[in-house]
Design a protein around this motif. Structure first.
Motif, PDB file in Angstrom:
ATOM      1  N   ASP A  24     -35.053  75.350  -3.212  1.00 20.82           N
ATOM      2  CA  ASP A  24     -33.852  76.116  -3.537  1.00 20.82           C
ATOM      3  C   ASP A  24     -32.892  76.170  -2.350  1.00 20.82           C
ATOM      4  OD1 ASP A  24     -35.135  76.634  -5.928  1.00 20.82           O
ATOM      5  OD2 ASP A  24     -35.634  78.720  -5.437  1.00 20.82           O
ATOM      6  N   GLY A  25     -33.459  76.398  -1.156  1.00 23.33           N
ATOM      7  CA  GLY A  25     -32.632  76.643   0.019  1.00 23.33           C
ATOM      8  C   GLY A  25     -32.033  75.402   0.646  1.00 23.33           C
ATOM      9  N   VAL A  26     -32.726  74.264   0.559  1.00 23.08           N
ATOM     10  CA  VAL A  26     -32.240  73.038   1.198  1.00 23.08           C
ATOM     11  C   VAL A  26     -31.923  71.949   0.176  1.00 23.08           C
ATOM     12  CG1 VAL A  26     -32.791  71.165   2.801  1.00 23.08           C
ATOM     13  CG2 VAL A  26     -33.449  73.520   3.363  1.00 23.08           C
ATOM     14  N   SER A  27     -32.887  71.617  -0.665  1.00 26.96           N
ATOM     15  CA  SER A  27     -32.708  70.476  -1.567  1.00 26.96           C
ATOM     16  C   SER A  27     -31.585  70.708  -2.574  1.00 26.96           C
ATOM     17  CB  SER A  27     -34.017  70.173  -2.299  1.00 26.96           C
ATOM     18  OG  SER A  27     -35.045  69.890  -1.377  1.00 26.96           O
ATOM     19  N   TYR A  28     -31.516  71.898  -3.157  1.00 28.33           N
ATOM     20  CA  TYR A  28     -30.487  72.155  -4.174  1.00 28.33           C
ATOM     21  C   TYR A  28     -29.072  71.959  -3.627  1.00 28.33           C
ATOM     22  CZ  TYR A  28     -27.430  74.375  -7.514  1.00 28.33           C
ATOM     23  OH  TYR A  28     -26.390  74.619  -8.377  1.00 28.33           O
ATOM     24  N   PRO A  29     -28.683  72.640  -2.541  1.00 28.37           N
ATOM     25  CA  PRO A  29     -27.322  72.416  -2.047  1.00 28.37           C
ATOM     26  C   PRO A  29     -27.108  71.010  -1.504  1.00 28.37           C
ATOM     27  CG  PRO A  29     -28.536  73.865  -0.570  1.00 28.37           C
ATOM     28  CD  PRO A  29     -29.368  73.704  -1.793  1.00 28.37           C
ATOM     29  N   TYR A  30     -28.145  70.405  -0.948  1.00 27.69           N
ATOM     30  CA  TYR A  30     -28.043  69.038  -0.436  1.00 27.69           C
ATOM     31  C   TYR A  30     -27.732  68.058  -1.571  1.00 27.69           C
ATOM     32  CZ  TYR A  30     -29.534  64.675   1.885  1.00 27.69           C
ATOM     33  OH  TYR A  30     -29.599  63.398   2.409  1.00 27.69           O
ATOM     34  N   LEU A  31     -28.378  68.227  -2.698  1.00 29.46           N
ATOM     35  CA  LEU A  31     -28.219  67.309  -3.828  1.00 29.46           C
ATOM     36  C   LEU A  31     -26.969  67.577  -4.652  1.00 29.46           C
ATOM     37  CD1 LEU A  31     -31.934  67.276  -5.042  1.00 29.46           C
ATOM     38  CD2 LEU A  31     -30.707  65.345  -3.996  1.00 29.46           C
ATOM     39  N   VAL A  71     -40.342  68.133  -1.321  1.00 31.60           N
ATOM     40  CA  VAL A  71     -39.073  68.413  -2.004  1.00 31.60           C
ATOM     41  C   VAL A  71     -37.876  68.088  -1.127  1.00 31.60           C
ATOM     42  CG1 VAL A  71     -40.090  70.182  -3.500  1.00 31.60           C
ATOM     43  CG2 VAL A  71     -39.001  70.870  -1.359  1.00 31.60           C
ATOM     44  N   MET A  72     -38.091  68.034   0.193  1.00 32.05           N
ATOM     45  CA  MET A  72     -37.007  67.652   1.100  1.00 32.05           C
ATOM     46  C   MET A  72     -36.988  66.152   1.376  1.00 32.05           C
ATOM     47  SD  MET A  72     -36.780  70.848   3.792  1.00 32.05           S
ATOM     48  CE  MET A  72     -38.437  70.598   4.458  1.00 32.05           C
ATOM     49  N   GLY A  73     -37.833  65.380   0.687  1.00 33.65           N
ATOM     50  CA  GLY A  73     -37.762  63.936   0.759  1.00 33.65           C
ATOM     51  C   GLY A  73     -38.558  63.285   1.859  1.00 33.65           C
ATOM     52  N   LEU A  74     -39.431  64.044   2.534  1.00 37.56           N
ATOM     53  CA  LEU A  74     -40.214  63.486   3.627  1.00 37.56           C
ATOM     54  C   LEU A  74     -41.437  62.714   3.150  1.00 37.56           C
ATOM     55  CD1 LEU A  74     -39.970  66.629   5.883  1.00 37.56           C
ATOM     56  CD2 LEU A  74     -39.221  64.374   6.613  1.00 37.56           C
ATOM     57  N   THR A  75     -41.872  62.976   1.927  1.00 30.55           N
ATOM     58  CA  THR A  75     -43.070  62.326   1.396  1.00 30.55           C
ATOM     59  C   THR A  75     -43.089  62.470  -0.121  1.00 30.55           C
ATOM     60  OG1 THR A  75     -45.492  62.196   1.613  1.00 30.55           O
ATOM     61  CG2 THR A  75     -44.527  64.403   1.565  1.00 30.55           C
ATOM     62  N   GLU A  76     -44.056  61.846  -0.756  1.00 29.28           N
ATOM     63  CA  GLU A  76     -44.273  62.013  -2.190  1.00 29.28           C
ATOM     64  C   GLU A  76     -44.924  63.378  -2.457  1.00 29.28           C
ATOM     65  OE1 GLU A  76     -43.712  60.016  -4.802  1.00 29.28           O
ATOM     66  OE2 GLU A  76     -43.216  58.082  -3.877  1.00 29.28           O
ATOM     67  N   MET A  77     -44.569  63.996  -3.560  1.00 25.62           N
ATOM     68  CA  MET A  77     -45.243  65.230  -3.950  1.00 25.62           C
ATOM     69  C   MET A  77     -46.622  64.897  -4.501  1.00 25.62           C
ATOM     70  SD  MET A  77     -44.000  68.267  -6.566  1.00 25.62           S
ATOM     71  CE  MET A  77     -42.871  68.982  -5.352  1.00 25.62           C
ATOM     72  N   SER A  78     -47.615  65.691  -4.152  1.00 34.11           N
ATOM     73  CA  SER A  78     -48.969  65.428  -4.626  1.00 34.11           C
ATOM     74  C   SER A  78     -49.044  65.561  -6.141  1.00 34.11           C
ATOM     75  CB  SER A  78     -49.957  66.408  -3.979  1.00 34.11           C
ATOM     76  OG  SER A  78     -49.813  67.699  -4.534  1.00 34.11           O
ATOM     77  N   PRO A  79     -49.877  64.770  -6.800  1.00 28.68           N
ATOM     78  CA  PRO A  79     -49.995  64.850  -8.260  1.00 28.68           C
ATOM     79  C   PRO A  79     -50.361  66.253  -8.753  1.00 28.68           C
ATOM     80  CG  PRO A  79     -51.038  62.853  -7.460  1.00 28.68           C
ATOM     81  CD  PRO A  79     -50.677  63.662  -6.242  1.00 28.68           C
TER      82      PRO A  79
END
Length: 231
Positions: A175-182, A77-85
């Motif tokens: 919630d804590g990083v990705s939401y405010p970042y985006l 969710v922080m963009g380091l990799t693909e989310m697993s299916p």
């Protein structure tokens, strides 16, 4: 703002609101950026929520790559990799009996804030009052009264409301990083099963995250509302 400003704001915020642990500075290092030479590598594999918790309690500072992130859901969710299916489809949480149907689990996962996959190569962590890098987001883990005061200070100048969208899933990461970042908006979240199991976040604590651009006005308002701080 420069690093000296941010450190000053971090100390003032902690002192004025009597936050018992450090606000945590987090920066997502994009692929076209360099990792600062003065930031040490974490040197162990652990979860993002544990990293944040260790920084706020112990005052450590470090960077972590994908290989250091034990929880690949948090890393994704922080963009380091693909989310697993299986996680993206909701299957993981459905199998944990968190949802009555796979469809409900998938509908929830589809709303999780996610930075573009593979756009980030590392995450920097430091106590806000000691950071030597420019954070994207500041996380405060504290009791509801302090989160209330942070919310009031955020709204003191221009009014409005603070977002509190959460699902009890992917909390300290999405919630804590990705939401405010985006979004560039502050957010409040309540933790998740993983972050409450693997960290020392207390039952009576919750999480607030603030984009760094909001920090100067937030501190100025907090000082005006809740007591002056002598530099």
């Amino acid at each position: 703002m420069n690093n000296a400003d941010i450190q000053k704001y971090g100390k003032e915020l902690k002192d004025v609101l009597q936050i018992s642990t450090s606000p945590v500075a987090v920066h997502l290092v994009r692929n076209d950026e360099e990792i600062p030479e003065d930031i040490p590598h974490i040197g162990e594999t652990t979860r993002h929520c544990q990293m944040v918790d260790n920084v706020r309690r112990l005052g450590t500072a470090f960077y972590a790559t994908l290989d250091d992130q034990m929880c690949k859901g948090g890393a994704s969710v922080m963009g380091l990799t693909e989310m697993s299916p299986k996680l993206k489809s909701g299957e993981v949480y459905y199998n944990l009996n968190h949802f009555a149907s796979l469809e409900a689990a998938k509908a929830t996962m589809e709303k999780v804030p996610m930075v573009d996959a593979n756009s980030i190569k590392a995450v920097l962590y430091a106590p806000l009052e000691e950071t030597t890098f420019m954070p994207d987001v500041i996380l405060v883990i504290a009791k509801p009264r302090i989160v209330m005061e942070l919310s009031q200070a955020l709204l003191q100048k221009n009014g409005g409301r603070v977002n509190a969208g959460f699902a009890g899933k992917q909390s300290v990461c999405a919630d804590g990083v990705s939401y405010p970042y985006l979004t560039g908006e502050a957010g409040v979240t309540i933790g998740c099963s993983g972050s409450r199991k693997y960290t020392e976040i207390q039952d009576e604590e919750m999480i607030m995250s603030v984009p760094v651009d909001m920090l100067p006005a937030l501190v100025e308002s907090a000082k005006a509302m809740f007591g002056s701080y002598a530099c």
